[in-house]
Design a protein around this motif. Structure first.
Motif, PDB file in Angstrom:
ATOM      1  N   GLY A  86       0.854  -1.194   0.000  1.00 40.20           N
ATOM      2  CA  GLY A  86       0.000   0.000   0.000  1.00 40.20           C
ATOM      3  C   GLY A  86       0.888   1.242   0.000  1.00 40.20           C
ATOM      4  O   GLY A  86       1.870   1.304   0.731  1.00 40.20           O
ATOM      5  N   LYS A  87       0.546   2.229  -0.830  1.00 43.05           N
ATOM      6  CA  LYS A  87       1.449   3.380  -0.933  1.00 43.05           C
ATOM      7  C   LYS A  87       0.735   4.714  -0.738  1.00 43.05           C
ATOM      8  O   LYS A  87      -0.463   4.856  -1.017  1.00 43.05           O
ATOM      9  CB  LYS A  87       2.189   3.374  -2.266  1.00 43.05           C
ATOM     10  N   GLY A  88       1.512   5.650  -0.239  1.00 40.08           N
ATOM     11  CA  GLY A  88       1.051   7.016  -0.091  1.00 40.08           C
ATOM     12  C   GLY A  88       1.762   7.882  -1.118  1.00 40.08           C
ATOM     13  O   GLY A  88       2.286   7.375  -2.107  1.00 40.08           O
ATOM     14  N   ARG A  89       1.786   9.186  -0.870  1.00 37.14           N
ATOM     15  CA  ARG A  89       2.466  10.086  -1.802  1.00 37.14           C
ATOM     16  C   ARG A  89       3.972   9.986  -1.611  1.00 37.14           C
ATOM     17  O   ARG A  89       4.445   9.562  -0.563  1.00 37.14           O
ATOM     18  CB  ARG A  89       2.007  11.529  -1.544  1.00 37.14           C
ATOM     19  N   ARG A 101       5.829   7.011  -0.004  1.00 33.25           N
ATOM     20  CA  ARG A 101       5.608   6.593   1.391  1.00 33.25           C
ATOM     21  C   ARG A 101       4.766   5.331   1.435  1.00 33.25           C
ATOM     22  O   ARG A 101       4.018   5.034   0.513  1.00 33.25           O
ATOM     23  CB  ARG A 101       4.897   7.690   2.168  1.00 33.25           C
ATOM     24  N   PHE A 131      -9.171   0.666  -1.340  1.00 35.20           N
ATOM     25  CA  PHE A 131      -9.748   0.512  -2.686  1.00 35.20           C
ATOM     26  C   PHE A 131      -9.358   1.655  -3.618  1.00 35.20           C
ATOM     27  O   PHE A 131      -8.914   2.722  -3.174  1.00 35.20           O
ATOM     28  CB  PHE A 131     -11.276   0.392  -2.613  1.00 35.20           C
ATOM     29  N   ASN A 167      -5.402  15.734   1.267  1.00 31.33           N
ATOM     30  CA  ASN A 167      -5.766  14.331   1.010  1.00 31.33           C
ATOM     31  C   ASN A 167      -5.959  13.456   2.241  1.00 31.33           C
ATOM     32  O   ASN A 167      -5.900  12.241   2.127  1.00 31.33           O
ATOM     33  CB  ASN A 167      -4.703  13.672   0.110  1.00 31.33           C
ATOM     34  N   ASP A 168      -6.176  14.037   3.401  1.00 38.27           N
ATOM     35  CA  ASP A 168      -6.407  13.199   4.583  1.00 38.27           C
ATOM     36  C   ASP A 168      -7.768  13.504   5.200  1.00 38.27           C
ATOM     37  O   ASP A 168      -8.235  14.646   5.175  1.00 38.27           O
ATOM     38  CB  ASP A 168      -5.368  13.490   5.681  1.00 38.27           C
ATOM     39  N   LYS A 220      -5.087  10.781  11.671  1.00 42.06           N
ATOM     40  CA  LYS A 220      -5.533  10.400  10.320  1.00 42.06           C
ATOM     41  C   LYS A 220      -6.305   9.085  10.324  1.00 42.06           C
ATOM     42  O   LYS A 220      -5.825   8.072  10.812  1.00 42.06           O
ATOM     43  CB  LYS A 220      -4.279  10.277   9.466  1.00 42.06           C
ATOM     44  N   GLY A 269      -7.854   4.859   1.292  1.00 44.33           N
ATOM     45  CA  GLY A 269      -7.614   3.896   2.366  1.00 44.33           C
ATOM     46  C   GLY A 269      -8.258   4.387   3.648  1.00 44.33           C
ATOM     47  O   GLY A 269      -7.909   5.459   4.152  1.00 44.33           O
ATOM     48  N   ASN A 316      -9.134   3.476   7.636  1.00 49.38           N
ATOM     49  CA  ASN A 316      -8.909   2.602   8.790  1.00 49.38           C
ATOM     50  C   ASN A 316     -10.253   2.395   9.485  1.00 49.38           C
ATOM     51  O   ASN A 316     -10.679   3.222  10.281  1.00 49.38           O
ATOM     52  CB  ASN A 316      -7.938   3.251   9.779  1.00 49.38           C
TER      53      ASN A 316
HETATM   54  C1  BT5 Z   1      -1.622   8.960   1.841  1.00 49.94           C
HETATM   55  O1  BT5 Z   1      -0.349   9.366   1.548  1.00 49.94           O
HETATM   56  O2  BT5 Z   1      -2.163   9.090   2.914  1.00 49.94           O
HETATM   57  C2  BT5 Z   1      -2.326   8.231   0.708  1.00 49.94           C
HETATM   58  C3  BT5 Z   1      -2.785   6.864   1.124  1.00 49.94           C
HETATM   59  C4  BT5 Z   1      -3.585   6.194   0.045  1.00 49.94           C
HETATM   60  C5  BT5 Z   1      -3.879   4.776   0.398  1.00 49.94           C
HETATM   61  C6  BT5 Z   1      -4.792   4.127  -0.595  1.00 49.94           C
HETATM   62  S1  BT5 Z   1      -5.295   2.551  -0.072  1.00 49.94           S
HETATM   63  C7  BT5 Z   1      -5.878   2.150  -1.624  1.00 49.94           C
HETATM   64  C8  BT5 Z   1      -4.897   2.730  -2.623  1.00 49.94           C
HETATM   65  N1  BT5 Z   1      -3.818   1.808  -2.889  1.00 49.94           N
HETATM   66  C9  BT5 Z   1      -2.635   2.287  -2.512  1.00 49.94           C
HETATM   67  O3  BT5 Z   1      -1.537   1.683  -2.621  1.00 49.94           O
HETATM   68  N2  BT5 Z   1      -2.805   3.514  -1.958  1.00 49.94           N
HETATM   69  C10 BT5 Z   1      -4.189   3.922  -1.991  1.00 49.94           C
HETATM   70  P1  BT5 Z   1       0.505  10.377   2.418  1.00 49.94           P
HETATM   71  O4  BT5 Z   1      -0.244  11.653   2.610  1.00 49.94           O
HETATM   72  O5  BT5 Z   1       1.814  10.430   1.725  1.00 49.94           O
HETATM   73  O6  BT5 Z   1       0.622   9.687   3.837  1.00 49.94           O
HETATM   74  C11 BT5 Z   1       1.454   8.577   4.069  1.00 49.94           C
HETATM   75  C12 BT5 Z   1       1.805   8.602   5.542  1.00 49.94           C
HETATM   76  O7  BT5 Z   1       0.626   8.268   6.324  1.00 49.94           O
HETATM   77  C13 BT5 Z   1       2.842   7.552   5.955  1.00 49.94           C
HETATM   78  O8  BT5 Z   1       4.139   8.042   5.768  1.00 49.94           O
HETATM   79  C14 BT5 Z   1       2.504   7.333   7.418  1.00 49.94           C
HETATM   80  O9  BT5 Z   1       3.071   8.333   8.229  1.00 49.94           O
HETATM   81  C15 BT5 Z   1       1.000   7.514   7.470  1.00 49.94           C
HETATM   82  N3  BT5 Z   1       0.273   6.235   7.379  1.00 49.94           N
HETATM   83  C16 BT5 Z   1       0.652   5.059   6.835  1.00 49.94           C
HETATM   84  N4  BT5 Z   1      -0.312   4.155   6.919  1.00 49.94           N
HETATM   85  C17 BT5 Z   1      -1.351   4.743   7.568  1.00 49.94           C
HETATM   86  C18 BT5 Z   1      -2.639   4.331   7.956  1.00 49.94           C
HETATM   87  N5  BT5 Z   1      -3.127   3.113   7.700  1.00 49.94           N
HETATM   88  N6  BT5 Z   1      -3.415   5.226   8.603  1.00 49.94           N
HETATM   89  C19 BT5 Z   1      -2.992   6.468   8.879  1.00 49.94           C
HETATM   90  N7  BT5 Z   1      -1.778   6.923   8.536  1.00 49.94           N
HETATM   91  C20 BT5 Z   1      -0.963   6.078   7.875  1.00 49.94           C
END
Ligand code: BT5
Length: 283
Positions: free
Chosen positions: A78-81, A84, A96, A138-139, A146, A169, A171
């Motif tokens: 699973g990836k963020g921006r 991350r 999803f 985006n949060d 978050k 994503g 939680n």
């Molecule tokens: C995000 O990035 O928050 C975007 C997340 C998007 C996830 C969805 S799930 C379905 C789809 N498939 C994927 O692979 N991604 C999308 P960003 O703003 O860069 O935040 C990432 C940061 O959030 C991490 O570095 C952590 O600090 C924190 N984090 C990681 N997992 C988390 C979680 N489950 N809940 C809350 N914070 C989290």
């Protein structure tokens, strides 16, 4: 009976269920009582996948149509921006992605992200008592932590038609977080003390999202977004040309940029990158 009570009274799965894991969400369950016309009319469900965003991109090359939904019980990558990681444990979240043809359904990529944030925020408020808010861009947060992250990306099919991959994503019933996330992440279970049924929440998010994306007049959108946006009227920090800057977030432009009033009196439009908001995530 209101919607919250209806959900509390939903029947639990019975013992005649033949699935190996009766808690896994199925396509049929999502489809039943789905109120959308375009979104999730084509559904791909996975027990485990690297990332639903990456899978959506792969399936776009195989001809997946506009509105397709990709949902996984667990994401192993699973990836963020900015590369991350986004923690996506099995069975306790909604991980999803939705595939969107911009010219058919949506506007700019930046406003798609904001509309998704509003859809999630309002669906959570509808179905639980949680006072969810949006942290631009985006949060979705509850009490400064978050509960949902959104990752919007672009892709193209084999005819070079562009698609937006909107990854969300949430939680939902995550019981605990690893040490490094404990201060900044939360789940609906941790906030309410109750297991929240995932399918009605998913259906509500999709319904609200479709309404926002197909209402091209943006009527009420900005008012609703700004009323729920926790970043406004707060001190925010960001960097530009590697220079750290600080100011008060005053407003959001029609293109979805955060308008920040700096100490020297000037106003700058922040369109991407990292913005930290004082008081959110314990800062
Ligand atoms: C995000 O990035 O928050 C975007 C997340 C998007 C996830 C969805 S799930 C379905 C789809 N498939 C994927 O692979 N991604 C999308 P960003 O703003 O860069 O935040 C990432 C940061 O959030 C991490 O570095 C952590 O600090 C924190 N984090 C990681 N997992 C988390 C979680 N489950 N809940 C809350 N914070 C989290």
């Amino acid at each position: 009976m209101n919607r919250k009570e209806e959900i509390q009274n939903l029947p639990r799965k019975n013992s005649g269920d033949t699935r190996t894991n009766p808690n896994e969400i199925t396509r049929q369950e999502i489809e039943s009582e789905l109120k959308t016309n375009i979104l999730a009319r084509n559904i791909y469900c996975y027990s485990s996948i690297d990332s639903t965003n990456d899978e959506a991109k792969r399936q776009t090359l195989n001809g997946a149509p506009n509105g397709s939904l990709f949902l996984a019980e667990q994401q192993t990558g699973g990836k963020g921006r900015l590369g991350r990681k986004f923690l996506s444990p099995a069975g306790v979240g909604l991980w999803f992605s939705v595939l969107l043809r911009p010219e058919q359904i949506a506007d700019e990529i930046s406003t798609v992200t904001l509309k998704a944030g509003l859809a999630v925020c309002k669906a959570i408020r509808d179905l639980t008592d949680c006072p969810a808010k949006i942290k631009w861009p985006n949060d979705v947060v509850i009490g400064g932590k978050k509960v949902c992250g959104i990752l919007t990306e672009m892709t193209a099919d084999s005819n070079q038609t562009n698609f937006i991959v909107l990854g969300i994503g949430i939680n939902v019933n995550v019981p605990s977080f690893p040490e490094e996330l404990r201060e900044k992440a939360t789940s609906l279970l941790l906030e309410t003390g109750e297991n929240i049924p995932r399918i009605p929440l998913l259906q509500e998010v999709l319904f609200r999202l479709e309404k926002l994306l197909t209402n091209h007049t943006d009527e009420n959108f900005w008012d609703e977004y700004k009323a729920l946006c926790v970043s406004l009227n707060r001190k925010v920090k960001f960097s530009r040309n590697n220079l750290p800057l600080e100011g008060i977030a005053e407003d959001i432009s029609p293109d979805g940029e955060l308008l920040v009033h700096l100490e020297d009196g000037s106003v700058v439009a922040v369109c991407s990158g990292e913005v930290t908001v004082q008081g959110i995530y314990g800062q």
